[in-house]
Design an enzyme around this catalytic site. Structure first.
Site, PDB file in Angstrom:
ATOM      1  N   GLU A 280       6.156 -16.005   4.107  1.00 58.01           N
ATOM      2  CA  GLU A 280       5.998 -15.267   5.365  1.00 58.01           C
ATOM      3  C   GLU A 280       4.935 -15.888   6.258  1.00 58.01           C
ATOM      4  O   GLU A 280       5.124 -16.027   7.477  1.00 58.01           O
ATOM      5  CB  GLU A 280       5.652 -13.810   5.050  1.00 58.01           C
ATOM      6  CG  GLU A 280       5.811 -12.865   6.220  1.00 58.01           C
ATOM      7  CD  GLU A 280       5.735 -11.422   5.771  1.00 58.01           C
ATOM      8  OE1 GLU A 280       6.746 -10.697   5.888  1.00 58.01           O
ATOM      9  OE2 GLU A 280       4.664 -11.003   5.282  1.00 58.01           O
ATOM     10  N   GLU A 283       6.314 -18.973   7.659  1.00 57.02           N
ATOM     11  CA  GLU A 283       7.328 -18.643   8.660  1.00 57.02           C
ATOM     12  C   GLU A 283       6.654 -18.253   9.971  1.00 57.02           C
ATOM     13  O   GLU A 283       7.096 -18.651  11.059  1.00 57.02           O
ATOM     14  CB  GLU A 283       8.212 -17.495   8.157  1.00 57.02           C
ATOM     15  CG  GLU A 283       9.308 -17.100   9.142  1.00 57.02           C
ATOM     16  CD  GLU A 283      10.094 -15.873   8.702  1.00 57.02           C
ATOM     17  OE1 GLU A 283      11.048 -15.502   9.421  1.00 57.02           O
ATOM     18  OE2 GLU A 283       9.757 -15.274   7.654  1.00 57.02           O
ATOM     19  N   CYS A 300       9.096  -6.236   4.163  1.00 52.20           N
ATOM     20  CA  CYS A 300       8.892  -5.803   2.770  1.00 52.20           C
ATOM     21  C   CYS A 300       9.420  -4.399   2.500  1.00 52.20           C
ATOM     22  O   CYS A 300       9.720  -4.055   1.355  1.00 52.20           O
ATOM     23  CB  CYS A 300       7.410  -5.841   2.421  1.00 52.20           C
ATOM     24  SG  CYS A 300       6.687  -7.480   2.504  1.00 52.20           S
ATOM     25  N   SER A 320      11.051 -10.834   9.846  1.00 52.35           N
ATOM     26  CA  SER A 320      10.894 -11.976   8.952  1.00 52.35           C
ATOM     27  C   SER A 320      12.133 -12.070   8.070  1.00 52.35           C
ATOM     28  O   SER A 320      12.685 -11.054   7.636  1.00 52.35           O
ATOM     29  CB  SER A 320       9.656 -11.784   8.073  1.00 52.35           C
ATOM     30  OG  SER A 320       9.669 -12.681   6.984  1.00 52.35           O
ATOM     31  N   LYS A 359      14.307   1.367  -2.256  1.00 50.58           N
ATOM     32  CA  LYS A 359      14.571   0.154  -3.041  1.00 50.58           C
ATOM     33  C   LYS A 359      15.876   0.284  -3.827  1.00 50.58           C
ATOM     34  O   LYS A 359      16.519  -0.716  -4.132  1.00 50.58           O
ATOM     35  CB  LYS A 359      13.416  -0.113  -4.001  1.00 50.58           C
ATOM     36  CG  LYS A 359      12.084  -0.429  -3.337  1.00 50.58           C
ATOM     37  CD  LYS A 359      12.058  -1.809  -2.720  1.00 50.58           C
ATOM     38  CE  LYS A 359      10.675  -2.161  -2.187  1.00 50.58           C
ATOM     39  NZ  LYS A 359      10.644  -3.431  -1.458  1.00 50.58           N
ATOM     40  N   GLU A 362      18.285  -0.825  -1.409  1.00 50.55           N
ATOM     41  CA  GLU A 362      18.082  -2.244  -1.119  1.00 50.55           C
ATOM     42  C   GLU A 362      18.703  -3.143  -2.178  1.00 50.55           C
ATOM     43  O   GLU A 362      19.336  -4.152  -1.855  1.00 50.55           O
ATOM     44  CB  GLU A 362      16.585  -2.540  -1.013  1.00 50.55           C
ATOM     45  CG  GLU A 362      16.267  -3.995  -0.707  1.00 50.55           C
ATOM     46  CD  GLU A 362      14.794  -4.292  -0.830  1.00 50.55           C
ATOM     47  OE1 GLU A 362      14.290  -5.096  -0.023  1.00 50.55           O
ATOM     48  OE2 GLU A 362      14.135  -3.738  -1.735  1.00 50.55           O
ATOM     49  N   GLU A 367      23.596  -8.982   0.524  1.00 47.63           N
ATOM     50  CA  GLU A 367      22.865 -10.190   0.908  1.00 47.63           C
ATOM     51  C   GLU A 367      21.841 -10.609  -0.144  1.00 47.63           C
ATOM     52  O   GLU A 367      21.379 -11.752  -0.145  1.00 47.63           O
ATOM     53  CB  GLU A 367      22.116  -9.977   2.243  1.00 47.63           C
ATOM     54  CG  GLU A 367      22.979  -9.491   3.383  1.00 47.63           C
ATOM     55  CD  GLU A 367      22.985  -7.965   3.504  1.00 47.63           C
ATOM     56  OE1 GLU A 367      23.320  -7.481   4.593  1.00 47.63           O
ATOM     57  OE2 GLU A 367      22.650  -7.280   2.503  1.00 47.63           O
ATOM     58  N   CYS A 504       3.198   2.040   0.773  1.00 47.63           N
ATOM     59  CA  CYS A 504       3.895   2.263  -0.503  1.00 47.63           C
ATOM     60  C   CYS A 504       3.166   3.228  -1.424  1.00 47.63           C
ATOM     61  O   CYS A 504       3.786   3.862  -2.282  1.00 47.63           O
ATOM     62  CB  CYS A 504       4.094   0.940  -1.227  1.00 47.63           C
ATOM     63  SG  CYS A 504       5.017  -0.277  -0.273  1.00 47.63           S
TER      64      CYS A 504
END
Length: 580
Positions: A280, A283, A300, A320, A359, A362, A367, A504
């Site tokens: 990251e 990037e 994230c 990102s 999550k 996710e 992907e 989180c």
């Protein structure tokens, strides 16, 4: 300031004008029971558990009744106690009372009030029950209106805090229920799976999708190699499920418990947090120096990602392309680790322990995988792990501390602070500073991006390169920030967004904390402190200095943002319809 004088149960109290009777009672150290009340979020007097006698003809709900000069309040008369019992019995008359099989048993506010007021199985108001189907289509959240008490806390949090608003009351009177629009399931509605509705639900009406049986099944399969990885925020909250004080870091005990449960390898998502920073931060530097899309926004938090894809799709190019840390870890387990150990990745089961219900959604995204394999196979929450540890008969509080397994288990202080709002930003800045300037960053503590302010901003000068950063937590605050950027009122280089308030540490899969507890101690503060303390105690506090990170690039990935790194560690996003 105009002060109001009154008495509550004979105790003189002086409070500012506009204070409610409930707030005044708290100031005087007098407890009035509540069920629907959520300070600053849901103050609607719906449950009527907080009724008091103010001298009016009828009992009043203390949470919405403002104080007045000379008011004489009684909170505990026989009539008040009987009114509260009646309210509880009326709720139970339309409630699925299967407490023994409910995951909220012994941690249910309705159950606790029934014990307090002596309300048992016998009910004066037994009769018709509103029929409901259990909504369990979502990969993250189960909605059981048979246990709903219509407190509307979930509605308030979803709408007022998260700015999603996919649930609300429909119909009237006895037939009222909390539903998605047009009777859709949560899977069909534009729900972001954040689980904040679960965190505030007083009963078992909203729970996470239970995947513990799948984990036990994998652990017992002789042909499966089962690897587990816990997220940074889990270690700051898991101990609460075993009677340890809030904010106790249980990193070593957690690693020990996971090993005793039978996992073949116990790795740490903190390692992948360091890996995320490598990708990251580089990037970001590439976007800044080569005219890429700015501001770059962190990726994230899966609840935030789904929110952006659904409600702010014009910002998808700003995201990102880095996968979230546990997905990166899963990709490395099924490639680098599998290759090193000579294990067929088809036989590896990766289990992530996350503070987050999103999550679960996710890990099913198409992907996030490679060569037909998902990066992560199963996600369980902190609460689910606690239940599994208890079922295994492990005395968690008295376990010794153990280390994570090597190769994908070593981490820096930068990795552990990912669990707190501002942590990803701070970790990225520690590395970006040295990448851009070529100098050593002596003070790694970026206090500007810490804390619970809604939007935190900072400007850093990296050898002439000015970087404007912002941090937002909760999708509601994120929407405000994005509106400012969209309207040209704010100009940033880098933005961190965490989907849950506080980050989180306050995720939808963390231990349930009642509203009464939250008013005394803020779990966001105490859990975040545990992470920052662990960071401060680390010998290495910058992601790029992690020896295992250096090794994985030298032996496998090449360099940050290499072709192989992009193939395994980066992803893409999809614009989603708000309503199908």
């Amino acid at each position: 300031m105009n002060m109001i004088n009154l008495t509550i149960d004979g105790i003189p109290v002086s409070v500012p004008a506009g204070t409610t009777v409930l707030e005044a009672a708290k100031a005087a150290g007098i407890r009035i029971p509540t069920l629907c009340y959520l300070s600053g979020i849901n103050e609607i007097g719906a449950c009527r558990m907080c009724v008091v006698d103010t001298g009016a003809r009828a009992l009043s709900a203390a949470c919405v009744m403002p104080v007045s000069e000379g008011m004489k309040v009684k909170t505990n008369t026989p009539a008040i106690r009987e009114a509260r019992r009646i309210n509880l019995e009326l709720m139970l008359s339309n409630h699925d009372k299967k407490c023994l099989s409910c995951v909220r048993s012994t941690n249910c506010e309705l159950q606790a009030l029934c014990h307090e007021y002596g309300v048992g199985d016998e009910n004066r108001y037994e009769g018709a029950v509103t029929p409901h189907d259990i909504d369990e289509v979502s990969p993250s959240i189960v909605r059981n209106n048979l246990k709903c008490v219509l407190c509307r806390r979930c509605v308030a949090v979803c709408n007022n805090i998260q700015n999603v608003g996919v649930i609300g009351p429909v119909k009237r009177g006895f037939n009222t229920s909390i539903e998605c629009a047009w009777g859709e399931s949560l899977a069909e509605a534009p729900c972001i799976n954040c689980g904040q509705c679960i965190a505030v639900c007083p009963t078992g009406a909203l729970t996470e999708k239970d995947d513990t049986a799948r984990v036990f099944e994998a652990l017992s399969a002789p042909d499966k190699y089962v690897v587990v990885q816990p997220a940074p925020a889990v270690r700051a909250a898991l101990g609460e499920e075993f009677g340890l004080p809030m904010g106790t870091s249980v990193t070593g005990k957690m690693a020990c418990a996971l090993r005793r449960m039978g996992f073949d390898k116990v790795f740490d998502t903190d390692f992948a947090a360091d890996l995320t920073i490598m990708e990251e931060a580089n990037e970001l530097v590439d976007r800044v120096t080569n005219g890429g899309v700015l501001p770059m926004i962190t990726s994230c938090s899966p609840g935030w990602i789904k929110y952006c894809e659904t409600y702010y799709p014009d910002f998808i190019p700003n995201l990102s392309t880095c996968k979230s840390p546990h997905e990166m870890e899963g990709a490395m387990i099924k490639t680098y680790f599998a290759e090193k150990e000579g294990i067929d990745p088809q036989n590896i089961v990766v289990v992530s322990v996350m503070p987050c219900t999103a999550k679960k959604f996710e890990c099913q995204r198409p992907e996030l995988g490679h060569e037909g394999l998902r990066d992560v196979d199963i996600v369980i929450t902190t609460r689910e792990l606690a239940r599994m540890i208890k079922q295994c008969g492990i005395d968690f509080a008295n376990l010794p501390d153990e280390d994570f397994d090597k190769l994908l288990g070593e981490s820096t202080g930068a990795g552990v602070i990912f669990g707190a709002t501002g942590g990803v930003m701070e970790a990225a800045l520690r590395t970006a500073y040295e990448v851009v300037t070529g100098e050593t960053l002596e003070d790694v503590n970026f206090q500007q991006v810490r804390g619970l302010v809604g939007v935190k901003e900072a400007t850093l000068n990296l050898k002439g390169l000015e970087v404007n950063v912002a941090v937002a937590h909760s999708t509601g605050i994120a929407s405000y920030l994005l509106d400012q950027v969209r309207e040209g009122k704010k100009n940033y280089t880098f933005i961190e967004v965490m989907g849950c308030p506080g980050g989180c540490v306050n995720g939808g899969g963390q231990p349930i904390v009642s509203p009464e507890q939250r008013e005394k101690t803020d779990p966001r503060v105490l859990r975040a402190k545990a992470l920052y303390d662990e960071d401060a105690g680390k010998a290495i506090r910058k992601s790029h200095e992690n020896p295992e990170i250096k090794r994985i690039y030298a032996e496998f990935l090449g360099k940050p943002n290499s072709h192989k790194a992009h193939e395994l560690l980066h992803t893409s996003y999809t614009q989603r319809e708000q309503y199908k």
